[in-house]
Structures are given as structure tokens and as C-alpha cells.
Enzyme design. Structure first.
Site, PDB file in Angstrom:
ATOM      1  CG  PHE A  23      78.602  43.285 126.236  1.00  0.00           C
ATOM      2  CD1 PHE A  23      79.325  42.204 125.772  1.00  0.00           C
ATOM      3  CD2 PHE A  23      79.111  44.558 126.060  1.00  0.00           C
ATOM      4  CE1 PHE A  23      80.541  42.383 125.123  1.00  0.00           C
ATOM      5  CE2 PHE A  23      80.326  44.752 125.415  1.00  0.00           C
ATOM      6  CZ  PHE A  23      81.040  43.662 124.951  1.00  0.00           C
ATOM      7  CB  ALA A  81      77.245  49.695 130.475  1.00  0.00           C
ATOM      8  CB  ILE A  83      82.158  51.342 126.993  1.00  0.00           C
ATOM      9  CG1 ILE A  83      81.425  51.228 128.344  1.00  0.00           C
ATOM     10  CG2 ILE A  83      83.441  52.150 127.129  1.00  0.00           C
ATOM     11  CD1 ILE A  83      82.100  50.334 129.354  1.00  0.00           C
ATOM     12  CB  THR A  87      84.662  49.804 115.298  1.00  0.00           C
ATOM     13  OG1 THR A  87      83.776  49.294 116.300  1.00  0.00           O
ATOM     14  CG2 THR A  87      85.960  49.004 115.288  1.00  0.00           C
ATOM     15  CG  HIS A  89      79.598  47.687 117.603  1.00  0.00           C
ATOM     16  ND1 HIS A  89      79.491  47.515 118.965  1.00  0.00           N
ATOM     17  CD2 HIS A  89      78.766  46.784 117.040  1.00  0.00           C
ATOM     18  CE1 HIS A  89      78.624  46.548 119.209  1.00  0.00           C
ATOM     19  NE2 HIS A  89      78.171  46.087 118.065  1.00  0.00           N
TER      20      HIS A  89
END
EC number: 2.5.1.78
Length: 157
Positions: A23, A81, A83, A87, A89
Site C-alpha cells: 500500500f 507509509a 498517510i 477518518t 483509520h
């Protein structure tokens, strides 16, 4: 005067696991390149650097544990990473990943290095992956080399 125990930065003869998140791979690929470069420049052989890619940062601690269980690695470098979005999350992922990485290191007495870039913006992540703020993958790999050597120094003391 206290006895100072220090370790050098030679990676020669050591084996390293790199665990990288797919991701945000436009960032993590640069972190991996920086880490591999640091290890090789400090004497690690290509054959002694093992790279495993996981779906996201949240999966890194589990793979770190599996790699540590094998007992084949002098250090494990975790790269990813995360970022911030709109939200919560980000907060959940960062907290659990950092706790999980620390837990594996303590449980198996192997250096498990936190090379996860956690930023508010994509621009900040790019800066930390090889532009203005250096390459955090490189920094994490150098920490792994030093800690692997320091573990040997302390064990022999």
C-alpha cells in the site's frame, strides 16, 4: 568512567529481513531502495537481504513475528507509509503497527526496526522517502545494522 559498549556499522556476514507494505508503494518502493542501498554499502551481500511484501502496514507485525520465529535474521526492517486521511483509520493503524513491531522485538530479542513513515500529507511522505528529509528506509537499515552488532556486543559482555 563507565564502560561504553558500542557497535560498528558493518553488515558483512549478517542476514536481514525487509518487510514492506505494498500500500502506498510509490513511497515504500523508495524506502526499500534506500534500505537495500544502506545495507549493501555497509557490507551486506545481496543474498543476505530477504524482502517480503505485505498488503498494508497493518500486516507488517504478523510477518515480522513469523520472520523472527525462524531465528535466521540478525535484524528485521519494517517499511511502510501511512498517510493521514479524513477518518480515524490512520490513528488505529499507526498505533497497532508500532505496538506490534515493538512487541515482536521484545518477544524474540531481535532488532525489529520501525521504518514506517507516518505523515499528514503525501508531500511529507515523499520528502521522507528520499527527497528533502532524507530516506527513512536508509535510516532504518542503518539502525538495523547497528542494533544487530550491538546485540552481539552486549551478549559477549
Amino acid at each position: 568512567m563507565p564502560k561504553l559498549m558500542e557497535a560498528g556499522l558493518s553488515a558483512k556476514g549478517k542476514t536481514f529481513a525487509l518487510i514492506a507494505s505494498r500500500f502506498n508503494d510509490f513511497i515504500t518502493d523508495r524506502l526499500v531502495s534506500g534500505a537495500v542501498d544502506a545495507l549493501v554499502r555497509n557490507g551486506a551481500a545481496d543474498k543476505d537481504i530477504h524482502l517480503v511484501k505485505v498488503p498494508g502496514a497493518f500486516e507488517i507485525p504478523l510477518l515480522a513475528k513469523k520472520m523472527a520465529e525462524k531465528g535466521e535474521y540478525d535484524a528485521i526492517v519494517c517499511l511502510g507509509a501511512v498517510i493521514r486521511g479524513s477518518t480515524p483509520h490512520f490513528d488505529y493503524v499507526c498505533a497497532e503497527v508500532s505496538k506490534g513491531i515493538a512487541q515482536v522485538s521484545l518477544e524474540f530479542s531481535v532488532p525489529v526496526i520501525f521504518g514506517i513513515v507516518t505523515t499528514d500529507t503525501i508531500e511529507q511522505a515523499i520528502e521522507r522517502a528520499g527527497t528533502k528529509a532524507g530516506n527513512k528506509g536508509w535510516n532504518a537499515a542503518v539502525s538495523a545494522v547497528e542494533m544487530a552488532n550491538l546485540m552481539e556486543v552486549v551478549t559477549r559482555a
